[in-house]
Design an enzyme around this catalytic site. Structure first.
Site: not given
Length: 271
Positions: A52, A110
């Protein structure tokens, strides 16, 4: 026809996400423009995972097919010559046709860097998330334990998620405090759209004392996005690693460019 894989790093704050958009202000657009300049032909890239706006890439992987025969270092230097300073190719490697940046990957990792301080730091703008109140790390760890395993993560997916199935296997959530920071590690076979940021929102809510640790189990069981906390800010989120079968010998991501790399290296699930 040759298949080439590239390792990419980028500053997510400089782009409107990964996926190509008509305005052209995405990482994919910047990369494909630069590849076209270097190769003098259009090349379409396939990515391991779309990020994103504001989310950084340290271990992003793409592939493309081409008739051009260039040395590995030539793809790196040639493409980087046309890229802005906020994105760079780290390595290039020929791959067999069986390699696919997205579908051959069996896990993603992540990290989230969270700054915990009464006053925000301008030096960390775009690099770390921020909360101004102390967080209960033990409570967040207890809450995270409810999420590990194979589950239906519908409560943590965005309404725009295009994944065919909400069932994912979350292998680990590691949480480690380090001075004014708390670092999080999320490792799974794959993630839903906004999944990590939604998990972060819930963990921070528990850390603030708004909910008990057991609340995360209730949210997970509900499979209802409205039951979870708001999506957390993207600035501290880094796609650090994409795992592939050993047969492809994909080079490891270089994490030394971030100031917290030594802390992240110790986030192994025991912290």
């Amino acid at each position: 026809m040759m298949r080439i894989a590239l390792g990419i790093q980028y500053d997510g704050a400089a782009f409107c996400g990964w996926q190509s958009q008509p305005h052209g202000k995405t990482v994919q657009d910047a990369l494909e423009r630069s590849l076209a300049e270097f190769a003098q032909t259009s090349l379409h890239t396939t990515v391991a995972g779309r990020t994103d706006t504001g989310v950084h890439g340290l271990g992003q992987v793409v592939h493309f097919d081409t008739d051009l025969d260039r040395a590995d270092f030539s793809w790196v230097r040639g493409t980087n010559a046309f890229l802005p300073p906020t994105v760079a190719v780290q390595w290039a490697k020929p791959m067999p046709d069986t390699f696919h940046a997205r579908f051959a990957a069996f896990e993603r990792t992540y990290y989230y860097a969270l700054y915990v301080h009464p006053v925000r730091s301008p030096m960390l703008a775009g690099r770390a998330g921020w909360v101004h109140t102390p967080l209960d790390v033990d409570a967040m760890r207890e809450a995270a334990a409810h999420l590990v395993g194979e589950h239906d993560f519908s409560a943590f997916r965005s309404s725009e998620c295009q994944a065919k199935s909400p069932v994912k296997h979350l292998y680990q959530i590691g949480i480690r405090p380090d001075g004014d920071f708390i670092h999080f590690r999320f490792r799974a076979n794959a993630f839903l759209h906004h999944m990590v940021r939604n998990l972060m929102g819930c963990l921070v809510a528990v850390g603030r004392g708004r909910y008990p640790s057991s609340w995360l189990a209730e949210v997970l069981e509900s499979r209802d996005r409205d039951c979870a906390a708001p999506t957390f800010m993207p600035e501290g989120l880094y796609l650090a690693h994409v795992g592939y079968p050993a047969e492809f010998a994909v080079p490891p991501a270089q994490l030394g460019s971030v100031p917290w790399s030594s802390v992240w290296a110790d986030l192994d699930g025991r912290t």
